[in-house]
Design an enzyme around this catalytic site. Structure first.
Site, short mmCIF file in Angstrom:
data_model
loop_
_atom_site.label_atom_id
_atom_site.label_comp_id
_atom_site.label_asym_id
_atom_site.label_seq_id
_atom_site.Cartn_x
_atom_site.Cartn_y
_atom_site.Cartn_z
N ARG A 12 60.17 24.89 23.86
CA ARG A 12 59.41 23.63 23.89
C ARG A 12 60.37 22.48 24.16
NH1 ARG A 12 57.23 19.31 20.30
NH2 ARG A 12 58.68 20.00 18.71
N HIS A 55 57.64 12.59 23.33
CA HIS A 55 58.45 12.73 22.12
C HIS A 55 59.19 11.40 21.93
CE1 HIS A 55 60.46 15.89 19.37
NE2 HIS A 55 60.96 14.72 19.00
N ASN A 80 54.98 20.94 12.63
CA ASN A 80 56.39 20.69 12.33
C ASN A 80 56.50 20.50 10.83
OD1 ASN A 80 56.70 20.61 15.07
ND2 ASN A 80 57.47 18.51 15.18
N GLU A 127 58.33 23.19 14.96
CA GLU A 127 59.66 22.76 14.47
C GLU A 127 59.83 23.19 13.03
OE1 GLU A 127 60.93 18.67 14.62
OE2 GLU A 127 60.17 18.44 16.66
O1 IFM Z 1 65.04 15.41 15.36
C1 IFM Z 1 63.75 15.37 14.83
C2 IFM Z 1 62.71 15.61 15.90
O2 IFM Z 1 62.85 14.73 16.97
C3 IFM Z 1 61.34 15.43 15.32
N1 IFM Z 1 61.17 16.23 14.12
C4 IFM Z 1 62.19 16.16 13.11
C5 IFM Z 1 63.55 16.39 13.74
C6 IFM Z 1 64.64 16.31 12.65
O3 IFM Z 1 64.64 15.06 12.06
#
Ligand code: IFM
Length: 453
Positions: free
Chosen positions: A86, A130, A298, A357
């Protein structure tokens, strides 16, 4: 042809045969080449140049130089045996002013990247947003301007037409509540606005943009599998104190429900609904709530809320219990909360869930005697969280994939280069990549050499 999921591994772990293993990254955090080949400025370029915007005054101008070194990075992914990758497209790289003139060289870069990823047998998952809004659009009000939903839809159409022949997995946005809350209320992220009404408008317009994006993608990429990526973590009252209960409930609405509820269930959570009402026009909820194919989660750990009358919404981030396990970054490590969140989203939204994530940040990865980078703390974290994912699946959660944040150490937003999340170490002077112990551990898990325990 994408690499087939490792069926034997998945069976041994009690997961679906087609369970996918991957990593996630984002454009501004890794690409660099900020002023090259016609890329326009984003609100993060601006924030990096704003005093106090980023620790140490770090900037994303070079980052991991992925723009030039993408082939090496794709080879690292192939070495992991991944099925999915991703990544995000930088809106100002392909539309330097956010709308109007197209930057062919920017599109060419993503063509090269997507082709290399496919060539490596990995399925590209393209995220359209993003956090790097083109600065020119912010100058017109950005997400506080309702027109931004239309500008986003045009950008989505450009990407769909250009990449839709090869990319079948599309994400409209990454972590809606982080960039709206931090960017328009709290000033922890670009564009650093602190205004309740701006924040509410941003929430609603981003939701409209999501809906418009889904519509455009459905139209232009008939086989597209479309979803969005939500950060969701349990919100608990600090010290379990009833005085913090209301703060926790309100933060939960902002953090966990302001986006997936309207997008999937067709309504805002109750308190937000009242506040947002002045910005909602007839037909908006139908524009926002469109059929989706999957839910991206996430998750890192729970958050704690404290009543804070001086803060913009009357709540602030509280402390985790003093005896809680924490990552080096100071984030609470509560694997049970991950299992519970997977079960909750699977039941509440009734969509296949992909963990888009999960990972562990820190600042103490060291060079070992044999040249490997030592990061046992990250392996320990991944072991705990993947075990809980398996538990969630055993208890009925429909989880179909897991992507580690992140492939590379990168630009960690307001923390600059001080906090590292990568399976691969990046020396930010020489830009040399060195796989860490966790890289080998994750490779071994996917290959079925161990069961992650
Ligand atoms: O680096 C970030 C990402 O861009 C979005 N989710 C959390 C990650 C860690 O902080």
């Amino acid at each position: 042809m994408p690499i087939a999921p490792p069926t034997e591994t998945n069976r041994a772990l009690g997961l679906r045969d087609d369970f996918l293993w991957g990593v996630s990254t984002s454009a501004y955090q890794i690409e660099g080449a900020a002023a090259e080949d016609g890329r326009g400025r984003s609100i993060w370029d601006t924030r990096c140049r704003t005093k106090g915007g980023v620790v140490n005054g770090d900037v994303g101008d070079v980052a991991c130089d992925h723009y030039h070194r993408y082939a090496e990075d794709v080879a690292l992914m192939k070495g992991l045996g991944l099925n999915t990758y991703r990544f995000s497209v930088s809106w100002p790289r392909v539309l330097p002013r956010g709308r109007g003139r197209i930057n062919d060289k920017g599109l060419d870069f993503y063509d090269r990247l997507i082709d290399a990823v496919l060539e490596a047998g990995i399925e590209p998952w393209l995220c359209l947003y993003h956090w790097d809004l083109p600065q020119s659009l912010h100058d017109l009000g950005g997400w506080t301007n309702r027109d931004c939903a239309g500008w986003y839809a045009d950008y989505a159409a450009l990407c769909a037409r250009r990449f839709g022949d090869r990319v079948k997995h599309w994400c409209t946005f990454n972590e809606f509540s982080v960039f709206t809350l931090f960017g328009y209320a709290i000033d922890w992220a670009a564009p650093g606005v602190t205004d309740r009404q701006a924040h509410l408008r941003a929430i609603h317009h981003v939701n409209l943009a999501h809906g418009a994006g889904v519509e455009v993608l459905r139209d232009l990429v008939p086989e597209a599998r479309i979803g969005a990526v939500h950060n969701r973590q349990q919100v608990l009252p600090e010290h379990n104190d009833p005085a913090n209960q209301e703060a926790a409930e309100f933060l939960d609405e902002h953090w966990n429900r302001a986006f997936p509820d309207p997008q999937i269930l067709g309504h805002y959570p109750p308190r937000l609904a009242e506040l947002i009402e002045p910005y909602v026009k007839g037909g908006d909820m139908a524009r926002i709530c469109r059929r989706q194919d999957w839910f991206g989660l996430n998750h890192y750990g729970p958050i704690f809320a404290r009543k804070a009358p001086d803060w913009i919404w009357g709540f602030c981030w509280g402390d985790a219990p003093a005896d809680a396990d924490k990552s080096q970054l100071g984030w609470p490590v509560f694997p049970d909360a991950f299992r519970d969140e997977l079960l909750l989203v699977s039941r509440r939204y009734k969509l296949p869930v992909y963990v888009t994530e999960n990972g562990c940040g820190g600042n103490s990865d060291q060079l070992g005697p044999d040249g490997a980078i030592l990061d046992q703390h990250r392996i320990a974290y991944l072991k705990l969280y993947i075990a809980k994912l398996r538990e969630a699946v055993a208890q009925g959660a429909d989880v179909r994939g897991y992507m580690v944040w992140s492939l590379l150490d990168n630009f960690e937003w307001g923390s600059g280069y001080g906090q590292r999340f990568g399976l691969v170490h990046v020396d930010f002077d020489s830009l040399k990549r060195t796989p860490k112990q966790s890289y080998d551990w994750y490779r071994g898990l996917i290959a079925g050499e161990h069961r992650g325990d």
